[in-house]
Scaffold this motif. Structure first.
Motif, short mmCIF file in Angstrom:
data_model
loop_
_atom_site.label_atom_id
_atom_site.label_comp_id
_atom_site.label_asym_id
_atom_site.label_seq_id
_atom_site.Cartn_x
_atom_site.Cartn_y
_atom_site.Cartn_z
N LYS A 83 0.84 -1.19 0.00
CA LYS A 83 0.00 0.00 0.00
C LYS A 83 0.88 1.25 0.00
N LEU A 84 0.36 2.31 -0.58
CA LEU A 84 1.12 3.54 -0.68
C LEU A 84 0.95 4.35 0.62
N LYS A 85 1.68 3.97 1.63
CA LYS A 85 1.62 4.68 2.91
C LYS A 85 2.96 5.31 3.21
N LYS A 86 2.92 6.43 3.88
CA LYS A 86 4.16 7.02 4.34
C LYS A 86 4.76 6.15 5.42
N LYS A 87 6.10 6.07 5.41
CA LYS A 87 6.77 5.23 6.40
C LYS A 87 6.41 5.66 7.82
N SER A 88 6.29 6.97 8.02
CA SER A 88 6.07 7.47 9.37
C SER A 88 4.70 7.10 9.91
N GLU A 89 3.79 6.67 9.03
CA GLU A 89 2.44 6.37 9.46
C GLU A 89 2.31 4.99 10.08
N VAL A 90 3.25 4.13 9.81
CA VAL A 90 3.12 2.74 10.21
C VAL A 90 4.16 2.39 11.27
N ARG A 91 3.69 1.76 12.33
CA ARG A 91 4.60 1.26 13.35
C ARG A 91 4.18 -0.16 13.71
N PHE A 92 5.14 -0.95 14.14
CA PHE A 92 4.89 -2.35 14.50
C PHE A 92 4.61 -2.39 15.99
N LYS A 93 3.35 -2.70 16.35
CA LYS A 93 2.93 -2.69 17.75
C LYS A 93 2.90 -4.12 18.27
N ILE A 94 3.76 -4.39 19.23
CA ILE A 94 3.92 -5.74 19.75
C ILE A 94 3.83 -5.72 21.27
N ALA A 95 3.19 -6.71 21.83
CA ALA A 95 3.10 -6.83 23.29
C ALA A 95 3.76 -8.14 23.71
N LEU A 96 4.53 -8.07 24.80
CA LEU A 96 5.29 -9.22 25.29
C LEU A 96 4.82 -9.63 26.67
N SER A 97 4.96 -10.90 26.96
CA SER A 97 4.83 -11.37 28.33
C SER A 97 6.25 -11.57 28.86
N GLY A 98 6.38 -12.20 30.01
CA GLY A 98 7.72 -12.37 30.59
C GLY A 98 8.13 -13.83 30.68
#
Length: 336
Positions: A98-113
């Motif tokens: 998709k034609l998105k600006k790089k700044s618009e997309v972030r990788f959202k990840i959640a971790l346990s321990g």
């Protein structure tokens, strides 16, 4: 509860789990940030101005991805089966970025321990060249309310074992609890929920946050994040994003955890389990879903988006579960 069979990948030893989880995480990153798994296009998008790369891509037939060989098609099929696909992926496995600006997309990840931190340390740090740390937003699925320098702190462990060892000059954004609030579980949970609201609901009205990837372990007693099997009220919570946990049956008594609806709403939910001590509970999770363990609830609630990475020891007592061989997607399969 109906029986929902998640995708289960089994490995003969710990190193295999770590390598595959790293590949799984990097694949999720690439699909989130670049909408493709094609290594050449990912590299172009990482290293070149977006407009130049997209001009080249649009004028080239190479925009139709994963058509190079039967092997690539097989990998695309595996990708779709392993819950990493998504809307906009044609049946052929071809994907148009998709034609998105790089700044618009972030990788959202959640971790346990727990042991998950050790697995991520082993798998990710050796593959930093494939990771865009600067575009990661890292959250925690649960936390013990202890000082960060305590060995019981999930953030503290992740900081020492992963974040402090990142070689890249650009670091991920890490969202942890407020250490000053560890003596007040409810206020600490409310504070962390506010962080989630600010980051996920700032521009749009959303009922639940959607993580691109949520990584969980599973304890020998069957608890995930900090949702314990016998804490029925918390397992039935429908509204809260983040909840306090009081009088936990083991370890530090006071904790916070993401709720079941938040976990089940993630785009991809991945369990990472290793060790012989997990074998009895794994059999109940996989073969007795009617017992209503938290992980069984997630298998059902996030059906089609759940993947399990386990070693053979953890599956020792499972007789009816179908295991698959993992096919590497973003990195070369390690030579064993």
């Amino acid at each position: 509860m109906t029986t929902t069979v998640p995708l289960i990948y089994s490995f003969p030893e710990f190193e295999g789990v770590a390598d595959a989880v790293a590949d799984h995480v990097i694949s999720a990153q690439n699909l989130t940030l670049y909408n493709t798994l094609d290594k050449a296009i990912v590299q172009k998008l990482r290293n070149s101005p977006l407009s130049t790369v997209l001009t080249e891509m649009v004028s080239s037939s190479s925009i139709l991805l994963h058509s190079r060989s039967n092997s690539a098609s097989s990998k695309a099929d595996t990708l779709n089966n392993s819950t990493l696909g998504g809307p906009g992926t044609p049946a052929s496995g071809r994907r148009v970025p998709k034609l998105k600006k790089k700044s618009e997309v972030r990788f959202k990840i959640a971790l346990s321990g727990g042991s998950l931190i050790k697995i991520l340390h082993q798998g990710l740090l050796s593959r930093e060249s494939e990771i865009d740390w600067g575009k990661w937003d890292i959250y925690f699925a649960d936390e013990r309310l202890v000082p960060f320098d305590s060995p019981d702190s999930n953030y503290g462990s992740a900081k020492r074992e992963i974040f402090d060892l990142i070689q890249s000059e650009v670091k991920p954004r890490v969202y942890h609890i407020d250490e000053l609030l560890i003596d007040d579980p409810q206020e600490c949970a409310d504070s962390y929920e506010k962080i989630l609201i600010d980051n996920f609901a700032k521009k749009d009205s959303v009922k639940l946050p959607m993580f691109d990837l949520l990584l969980l372990g599973c304890a020998p007693d069957g608890h995930i994040a900090l949702l314990f099997p016998n804490h029925g009220e918390q397992l039935r919570e429908k509204l809260a994003w983040c909840m306090p946990v009081l009088k936990a049956p083991m370890g530090p008594e006071n904790r916070i955890t993401l709720s079941i609806p938040v976990i089940c709403h993630a785009h991809r939910v991945t369990f990472v389990v290793e060790g012989l001590t997990k074998a009895p509970i794994m059999r109940i999770i996989m073969e007795r879903p009617e017992k209503g363990l938290p992980s069984s609830i997630v298998n059902e609630g996030a059906a089609g988006r759940v993947t399990w990475f386990v070693d053979d020891d953890a599956l020792k007592d499972c007789y009816d579960s179908t295991k698959k061989k993992y096919k590497f997607l973003s990195i070369d399969e390690p030579i064993i």
